[in-house]
Each structure stands twice: as C-alpha cells, then as structure tokens.
Design an enzyme around this catalytic site. Sequence first.
Site, PDB file in Angstrom:
ATOM      1  N   ARG A 177       0.814  -1.227   0.000  1.00  0.00           N
ATOM      2  CA  ARG A 177       0.000   0.000   0.000  1.00  0.00           C
ATOM      3  C   ARG A 177       0.845   1.273   0.000  1.00  0.00           C
ATOM      4  O   ARG A 177       0.482   2.271   0.618  1.00  0.00           O
ATOM      5  CB  ARG A 177      -0.960   0.019   1.206  1.00  0.00           C
ATOM      6  CG  ARG A 177      -1.927  -1.153   1.243  1.00  0.00           C
ATOM      7  CD  ARG A 177      -2.928  -1.133   0.105  1.00  0.00           C
ATOM      8  NE  ARG A 177      -3.748  -2.341   0.118  1.00  0.00           N
ATOM      9  CZ  ARG A 177      -3.470  -3.462  -0.546  1.00  0.00           C
ATOM     10  NH1 ARG A 177      -2.393  -3.536  -1.306  1.00  0.00           N
ATOM     11  NH2 ARG A 177      -4.276  -4.507  -0.482  1.00  0.00           N
ATOM     12  N   SER A 227     -11.229   0.315   3.087  1.00  0.00           N
ATOM     13  CA  SER A 227     -10.595  -0.187   4.312  1.00  0.00           C
ATOM     14  C   SER A 227     -10.038   0.984   5.116  1.00  0.00           C
ATOM     15  O   SER A 227      -9.265   1.785   4.594  1.00  0.00           O
ATOM     16  CB  SER A 227      -9.454  -1.144   3.963  1.00  0.00           C
ATOM     17  OG  SER A 227      -9.954  -2.265   3.279  1.00  0.00           O
ATOM     18  N   GLU A 297      -5.436   3.692   6.725  1.00  0.00           N
ATOM     19  CA  GLU A 297      -5.174   3.630   5.281  1.00  0.00           C
ATOM     20  C   GLU A 297      -5.815   4.844   4.588  1.00  0.00           C
ATOM     21  O   GLU A 297      -5.432   5.228   3.509  1.00  0.00           O
ATOM     22  CB  GLU A 297      -5.748   2.328   4.709  1.00  0.00           C
ATOM     23  CG  GLU A 297      -5.315   2.045   3.290  1.00  0.00           C
ATOM     24  CD  GLU A 297      -5.618   0.615   2.863  1.00  0.00           C
ATOM     25  OE1 GLU A 297      -6.285   0.449   1.830  1.00  0.00           O
ATOM     26  OE2 GLU A 297      -5.180  -0.321   3.556  1.00  0.00           O
TER      27      GLU A 297
END
Length: 304
Positions: A177, A227, A297
């Site tokens: 990520r 998320s 995130e």
Amino acid sequence: MKLDLLYDKLKNFISEERIKQNEPMKNHTSFHIGGPADILVLPQDAEEIKRIITCCKDEGVPFFVMGNGTNLLVRDKGIRGVVIKLAQNFNDIQITKNIIKCKAGMAVSAAVRAALENSLSGLEFASGIPGTVGGAVVMNAGAFGGEMADVVKKVNVLDLEGNIFEMSKDELEYSYRNSVLQKGDKILLDVEMELAPGNRDEIKAKMDDYISRRKQKQPLNLPSAGSAFKRPPGNYAGYLIEKAGLKGYRIGGAMVSDLHAGFIVNIDNATCEDVLKLIKHIQKEVKDKFNIDLEPEIKIQGES
C-alpha cells in the site's frame, strides 16, 4: 484577495464550468464528508495542470491533487487553496496488444472493463476497487492476492517545477500500500499496465466472483473510504476490530460497519471529527487488547 486574482488567472485558460469556488468536498469524496475547498479545478490535460500549478505558485496559494476521493477524508473546515481533481475530466485510454495506457483519472472499473473486452488477464484482482487508476497506482491498491505493482510497467509524472518525465516500475519503489509517489512531490499523469492475453470467459468468471465476494462482505451500500486501516503484519485489521467488540460501535454519524469491521461507514451525516474520534477509539481498543498498532489507510486532508 489572492484567491480572487488566482480565479481570474485560471479563467483565462480553463472554462468556468471546470472551476468551482467554495466547493463542498463532501460532493467529491465517497465518504460524503468534508467542508468547502476554496477553489476546485478540473483540468483536461497535462498542460492545464502545469499552468494551474504555476498560477498557484505565483500567487503563493497551496494546492492539492486528488483523484475520485474514494480513499480521502476531508476535514470539516474544508481545504484552503486549490484542489486539482483528476477524475472523469482526465481519463483517456489506449490499448495496444497487451498494454493498457490510461490517464490517471480513469476509473479502475473502466480499466478493468477494458481489460475484459480485450481478453487481457492480470487486472482481475481490481474488480470492484473504487476510485481512479491514478489513486490505485499511487497507493499500490490490491485485493485477492494481487496489487497494482503486479501490472504497472511505467508511468509519466509531472514534478512541481513543471517537468514531465517517465518512471519505471522499479523507480516507484513499491511496497505494501505504498509507493514513492505518496511523497507528494510528483503528480501522476498516466500509467502503462502490462497484462497477459487470456481467455475472456475465464477472465469474466474471475471478475464476477471477486465482485460477488465484495458485495457479500463489504458495506458497499453505505458511504465509506474503503478499508479504514492497513493490514498489520501477520493479521487483519477487520478481525482485530471485531474481536475487540467494536462491530457496530458508533460515534456521532460514524460507525464501524456491522458487515465488515475493517470499514468505517457514514451512517448519519457524519462529520470528519466523528470519523477521527472513531479511528482513535479503535486504535486504542486494539492496542489495549492485542498490543497491535493500527495504521490508518485513509488519507486525511484539510484545515483542522
């Protein structure tokens, strides 16, 4: 006064319907949360982006580049300066054999569809991922065992001095990520993805399966930013949050999804402050119970 001058300058080369003043950012984020941006601009090509940045620098006005706002939480006071939005206004696509080249504003769903129509395999994992290809490339979005780093071949970027240049996948320094593009000193313009020729029916079956699994497990009917937390090493954020007894836990209009605890949903006109308080509460409970630090995130922008 600076903003008035800047607005007048922008009108010289961008049509007025693509420049919005005091624009509510809740209209530009999947969370449906956020105060107004002083100015929001919708450029159509790299030259316009360069000129917008030059104008901002000349007037000493800050700017922020966003995609479709699917991973973005904007604070309640909004964003000072200029928001440059690269979404439907910036979404050309070209397909040559097994290479898909598209602008950063192209929706991931559109790129996935194009791969299917051309019987190209490798992008199935992205089925159902919201937002733009640019956003997915910058954050190395992934699902079902795949991620953007698997398919990105090279990108073109614009630096803050107005130079456009190419970067290879290796230069993007991909990790979970994350990529070097998250530093914010370069603007992603377009991306070249290398896929593999495949069987259309098999590709479609896999895409349909992934979309079906998302619908069953994720609260797609409610506003969220996907998320809420990165996956901690060797574990899953949603599992830890659920085990901490937080499914359905609510602060103001923000709630931990009762379908998937890894999502925070806007259940009733949530404010940014509601979401931030809920994030802190989740982090504290998970830390207290499991001694694991959860890292958000979601990207947070705007004036505190």
